[in-house]
Design a protein around this motif. Structure first.
Motif, mmCIF file in Angstrom:
data_model
loop_
_atom_site.group_PDB
_atom_site.id
_atom_site.type_symbol
_atom_site.label_atom_id
_atom_site.label_comp_id
_atom_site.label_asym_id
_atom_site.label_seq_id
_atom_site.Cartn_x
_atom_site.Cartn_y
_atom_site.Cartn_z
ATOM 1 N N ALA A 88 0.830 -1.205 0.000
ATOM 2 C CA ALA A 88 0.000 0.000 0.000
ATOM 3 C C ALA A 88 0.865 1.255 0.000
ATOM 4 C CB ALA A 88 -0.936 -0.014 1.206
ATOM 5 N N GLU A 89 2.025 1.185 0.619
ATOM 6 C CA GLU A 89 2.939 2.333 0.680
ATOM 7 C C GLU A 89 3.516 2.697 -0.687
ATOM 8 O OE1 GLU A 89 4.350 4.478 3.260
ATOM 9 O OE2 GLU A 89 2.370 3.906 3.970
ATOM 10 N N THR A 119 -3.521 7.284 -6.413
ATOM 11 C CA THR A 119 -4.540 7.442 -5.377
ATOM 12 C C THR A 119 -5.153 8.826 -5.531
ATOM 13 O OG1 THR A 119 -3.031 8.391 -3.745
ATOM 14 C CG2 THR A 119 -3.218 5.971 -3.778
ATOM 15 N N ARG A 125 -5.783 9.625 5.001
ATOM 16 C CA ARG A 125 -5.966 8.934 6.281
ATOM 17 C C ARG A 125 -7.308 8.195 6.335
ATOM 18 N NH1 ARG A 125 -3.351 13.589 7.424
ATOM 19 N NH2 ARG A 125 -5.235 14.769 7.851
ATOM 20 N N TRP A 185 -9.219 7.034 3.877
ATOM 21 C CA TRP A 185 -9.351 5.937 2.919
ATOM 22 C C TRP A 185 -8.147 5.005 2.944
ATOM 23 C CZ3 TRP A 185 -11.147 9.137 -1.935
ATOM 24 C CH2 TRP A 185 -12.433 9.635 -1.690
ATOM 25 N N ASN A 186 -7.272 5.209 3.928
ATOM 26 C CA ASN A 186 -6.059 4.398 4.034
ATOM 27 C C ASN A 186 -5.266 4.404 2.716
ATOM 28 O OD1 ASN A 186 -4.187 2.822 5.375
ATOM 29 N ND2 ASN A 186 -5.182 0.898 4.821
ATOM 30 N N GLN A 187 -5.058 5.609 2.186
ATOM 31 C CA GLN A 187 -4.326 5.762 0.925
ATOM 32 C C GLN A 187 -3.037 6.560 1.128
ATOM 33 O OE1 GLN A 187 -6.882 7.303 -2.176
ATOM 34 N NE2 GLN A 187 -7.924 5.350 -2.396
ATOM 35 N N THR A 188 -2.437 6.442 2.301
ATOM 36 C CA THR A 188 -1.147 7.095 2.496
ATOM 37 C C THR A 188 -0.102 6.336 1.679
ATOM 38 O OG1 THR A 188 -0.714 5.783 4.462
ATOM 39 C CG2 THR A 188 -1.716 7.952 4.809
#
Length: 190
Positions: free
Chosen positions: A4-5, A10, A58, A60-63
């Motif tokens: 994901a990182e 995004t 933060r 949508w957990n898209q960091t």
């Protein structure tokens, strides 16, 4: 294997890219046609998108690593572009530009140390740095407004300079905290 990182595509990153694309447009507006109303609107939109991309990342957990690089880069470029525009339009003095740029140059000197220690090009942004940037982003449109004759110019100047002074102080305070963090990392046992 991508994590994901490692994501690039995004919504928060798209907002940061769009903000980056707005920097030359902003400069052209204030230096070319001197369309301050449009420039202020673009600056306000950039400030809103800065808040929104962080909120969405933060929520949508898209960091992502890319987001942690381009978001502060866009902030720095807007600050630099705005300082340059205000200076060339003779709205702010040169020493203010030098003071803000000196802080960024100080932090640029930390990059090789961070890389040598195995960290990325920058440490995570902390609240104080965000508060400093927010103050400066509030100040700049007000200073543009203060440069025009109108019922709002005096109050804009008062609030604009208050935000500039507070924002520059916080900007340096955050810079000193980053230097202290780098120093602690350098002295920490491996």
């Amino acid at each position: 294997m991508d994590t994901a990182e490692d994501r690039i595509w995004t919504i928060p990153n798209l907002l940061s890219f769009l903000r980056l694309l707005g920097v030359p447009v902003f400069l052209w507006l204030i230096l070319g046609p001197k369309a301050d109303g449009w420039a202020i609107a673009l600056l306000m939109l950039a400030g809103f998108s800065d808040w929104l991309d962080g909120k969405l990342a933060r929520a949508w957990n898209q960091t992502s690593r890319l987001g942690r690089l381009i978001d502060p880069a866009a902030d720095r470029l807007y600050i630099l572009a705005t300082l340059l525009g205000l200076l060339l339009r003779e709205i702010i003095p040169w020493w203010l530009v030098a003071l803000v740029l000196a802080r960024d140059l100080l932090l640029l000197c930390m990059v090789p140390i961070l890389r040598r220690l195995g960290y990325g090009p920058a440490l995570p942004v902390h609240f104080l740095g965000k508060a400093a940037t927010a103050n400066l982003m509030y100040a700049f449109p007000l200073l543009f407004l203060a440069a025009h004759a109108g019922w709002y110019s005096e109050i804009s100047a008062i609030f604009g300079w208050a935000f500039v002074i507070w924002g520059t102080g916080l900007y340096w305070w955050a810079g000193v905290l980053y230097v202290v963090q780098v120093r602690m990392l350098a002295r920490a046992p491996r």
